[in-house]
Design a protein around this motif. Sequence first.
Motif, PDB file in Angstrom:
ATOM      1  N   LYS A  79       0.962  -1.113  -0.135  1.00  0.00           N
ATOM      2  CA  LYS A  79      -0.375  -0.168   0.047  1.00  0.00           C
ATOM      3  C   LYS A  79       0.619   1.515   0.152  1.00  0.00           C
ATOM      4  O   LYS A  79       0.421   2.169  -0.758  1.00  0.00           O
ATOM      5  CB  LYS A  79      -0.449  -0.143   0.705  1.00  0.00           C
ATOM      6  CG  LYS A  79      -2.284  -0.904   1.111  1.00  0.00           C
ATOM      7  CD  LYS A  79      -3.346  -0.749   1.707  1.00  0.00           C
ATOM      8  CE  LYS A  79      -2.732  -0.488   3.852  1.00  0.00           C
ATOM      9  NZ  LYS A  79      -3.986  -1.177   4.675  1.00  0.00           N
ATOM     10  N   ALA A  80       2.153   1.577   0.650  1.00  0.00           N
ATOM     11  CA  ALA A  80       2.836   2.158   0.920  1.00  0.00           C
ATOM     12  C   ALA A  80       4.369   2.221  -0.347  1.00  0.00           C
ATOM     13  O   ALA A  80       4.863   3.081  -0.565  1.00  0.00           O
ATOM     14  CB  ALA A  80       3.763   2.278   2.274  1.00  0.00           C
ATOM     15  N   ARG A  81       3.220   1.756  -1.067  1.00  0.00           N
ATOM     16  CA  ARG A  81       5.011   1.126  -2.542  1.00  0.00           C
ATOM     17  C   ARG A  81       6.057   1.256  -1.593  1.00  0.00           C
ATOM     18  O   ARG A  81       7.106   2.501  -2.590  1.00  0.00           O
ATOM     19  CB  ARG A  81       4.293   2.097  -2.936  1.00  0.00           C
ATOM     20  CG  ARG A  81       3.896   2.285  -3.852  1.00  0.00           C
ATOM     21  CD  ARG A  81       3.203   3.276  -4.916  1.00  0.00           C
ATOM     22  NE  ARG A  81       1.610   3.237  -5.733  1.00  0.00           N
ATOM     23  CZ  ARG A  81       1.684   3.908  -6.904  1.00  0.00           C
ATOM     24  NH1 ARG A  81       2.765   5.272  -7.282  1.00  0.00           N
ATOM     25  NH2 ARG A  81       0.469   3.827  -7.417  1.00  0.00           N
ATOM     26  N   VAL A  82       6.343   0.914   0.073  1.00  0.00           N
ATOM     27  CA  VAL A  82       7.769   0.538  -0.288  1.00  0.00           C
ATOM     28  C   VAL A  82       8.370  -1.464  -0.424  1.00  0.00           C
ATOM     29  O   VAL A  82       7.365  -2.768  -0.589  1.00  0.00           O
ATOM     30  CB  VAL A  82       8.217   0.632   1.489  1.00  0.00           C
ATOM     31  CG1 VAL A  82       9.458  -0.044   1.803  1.00  0.00           C
ATOM     32  CG2 VAL A  82       7.371   1.355   1.885  1.00  0.00           C
ATOM     33  N   LYS A  83       9.567  -1.129  -0.920  1.00  0.00           N
ATOM     34  CA  LYS A  83      10.084  -2.929  -1.109  1.00  0.00           C
ATOM     35  C   LYS A  83      10.447  -3.630   0.262  1.00  0.00           C
ATOM     36  O   LYS A  83      10.524  -3.451   1.030  1.00  0.00           O
ATOM     37  CB  LYS A  83      12.331  -2.480  -1.791  1.00  0.00           C
ATOM     38  CG  LYS A  83      11.665  -1.283  -3.640  1.00  0.00           C
ATOM     39  CD  LYS A  83      12.718  -1.594  -3.542  1.00  0.00           C
ATOM     40  CE  LYS A  83      12.483  -1.175  -5.130  1.00  0.00           C
ATOM     41  NZ  LYS A  83      14.150  -0.657  -5.312  1.00  0.00           N
ATOM     42  N   PHE A  84       9.686  -4.544  -0.201  1.00  0.00           N
ATOM     43  CA  PHE A  84       9.089  -5.874   0.920  1.00  0.00           C
ATOM     44  C   PHE A  84       9.875  -7.436   0.241  1.00  0.00           C
ATOM     45  O   PHE A  84      10.367  -7.963  -0.198  1.00  0.00           O
ATOM     46  CB  PHE A  84       7.967  -5.815   1.066  1.00  0.00           C
ATOM     47  CG  PHE A  84       7.774  -7.273   1.997  1.00  0.00           C
ATOM     48  CD1 PHE A  84       7.553  -7.051   2.946  1.00  0.00           C
ATOM     49  CD2 PHE A  84       7.022  -8.436   1.345  1.00  0.00           C
ATOM     50  CE1 PHE A  84       7.029  -8.159   3.779  1.00  0.00           C
ATOM     51  CE2 PHE A  84       6.567  -9.654   2.645  1.00  0.00           C
ATOM     52  CZ  PHE A  84       6.495  -9.430   3.707  1.00  0.00           C
ATOM     53  N   PHE A  85      11.123  -7.594   1.517  1.00  0.00           N
ATOM     54  CA  PHE A  85      12.128  -9.081   1.322  1.00  0.00           C
ATOM     55  C   PHE A  85      11.555  -9.435   2.522  1.00  0.00           C
ATOM     56  O   PHE A  85      11.393  -9.459   3.625  1.00  0.00           O
ATOM     57  CB  PHE A  85      13.062  -8.632   1.391  1.00  0.00           C
ATOM     58  CG  PHE A  85      13.654  -7.738   0.185  1.00  0.00           C
ATOM     59  CD1 PHE A  85      14.103  -7.732  -1.032  1.00  0.00           C
ATOM     60  CD2 PHE A  85      13.661  -6.037   0.544  1.00  0.00           C
ATOM     61  CE1 PHE A  85      14.449  -6.925  -2.247  1.00  0.00           C
ATOM     62  CE2 PHE A  85      13.883  -5.285  -0.946  1.00  0.00           C
ATOM     63  CZ  PHE A  85      13.968  -5.830  -2.011  1.00  0.00           C
ATOM     64  N   SER A  86      11.412 -11.060   2.316  1.00  0.00           N
ATOM     65  CA  SER A  86      11.512 -11.902   3.480  1.00  0.00           C
ATOM     66  C   SER A  86      11.724 -13.463   3.089  1.00  0.00           C
ATOM     67  O   SER A  86      11.938 -13.466   1.594  1.00  0.00           O
ATOM     68  CB  SER A  86       9.797 -12.228   3.312  1.00  0.00           C
ATOM     69  OG  SER A  86       9.467 -12.838   4.353  1.00  0.00           O
ATOM     70  N   ASN A  87      11.497 -13.785   3.489  1.00  0.00           N
ATOM     71  CA  ASN A  87      12.322 -15.590   3.887  1.00  0.00           C
ATOM     72  C   ASN A  87      11.151 -16.151   3.427  1.00  0.00           C
ATOM     73  O   ASN A  87      12.067 -17.386   2.759  1.00  0.00           O
ATOM     74  CB  ASN A  87      12.812 -16.038   4.711  1.00  0.00           C
ATOM     75  CG  ASN A  87      11.859 -16.129   5.995  1.00  0.00           C
ATOM     76  OD1 ASN A  87      11.171 -15.210   6.077  1.00  0.00           O
ATOM     77  ND2 ASN A  87      12.203 -17.224   6.980  1.00  0.00           N
TER      78      ASN A  87
END
Length: 320
Positions: A79-87
Amino acid sequence: MNLHIELTKTLKPYFKDRFVLAISGGLDSMALFHLFLHFRKNFNVNFSVMHFHHGPSSDKDLQNFRFKIHALVQSECEKARVKFFSNFSGSDESAFLRSFGEELKSESQLREKRYDFFNQTLVDLGSKWMVLAHHKEDQLETRVLRLLRGTGPGGLKAMELVCGNRLRPLLPFSKKQLQDYLASVSGAWLDDPSNQSLDPLRNWVRQFWLPSLESKFPGASASLNRSIENLVSSLDQSEEITSLGSGQDLSISELLPLSEPQKKQVLATYMRGQGLKNYGVSHINEILKRLDTEEKSHTFRLLGRCWKVDAGRMSLGEPT
């Protein structure tokens, strides 16, 4: 206290760098997330988010919660257009749980795997700072635990704003301040059910010991935190003072204005550093007597060495 103003003062020197926020989805980290949205809007701060899924759990409610909170953090980033990284990629939950391997049960196992992922993400993104959401109560809990385990003076420092590649900008703020801030921006968050357990010890301190202390003595937590801060401040000053005696010569102009105990502490440090042995208080007092004089340049002998005073500094000759 205005969090935006206070944190801007703290973080402005770092705004040109790239940040990766470690976001669990709990109250503290989601407050951090929204604060950085403010910094992005007003100061063009470059940041991404990383979230570690702790994998399978024999507690099915906890396992379901881990997927739920992962979805929350991912959704808020989208929603905030922030890059998201997860395992966890966000699809095929069963395959992910199977690939994860054995369940991580202890706090140390969870922390180790989490920080392995965080550090690797930082390397992959070429970012300088891992930003963590530890706050004032986290700091107090850590100090209490270290005291219980028999820490030395250095252990009381616990967490600091900057430690290696880690930034902890929320340390001056209480959980209540973060909760109020998150409410003011209508931020979403989820409370981890594992926080309600009295095991491990940290949760017992958080959920039982500190609240019990507070009920017996209102304001005790704040007083305890303040007392430890004063001790840490004294330790820092003591280290700074002691460092005056760590060189090959000694500044007399910096030494003489100190208190008597501080002068003796500096001189003892200097004498140890010069390899002197079998000295005592009487020798230290004699040196102070020789320095407290209007003579700008002179020498004297003590402990088999020649001590030279010149240009406001004292140095030690070779043994004779």
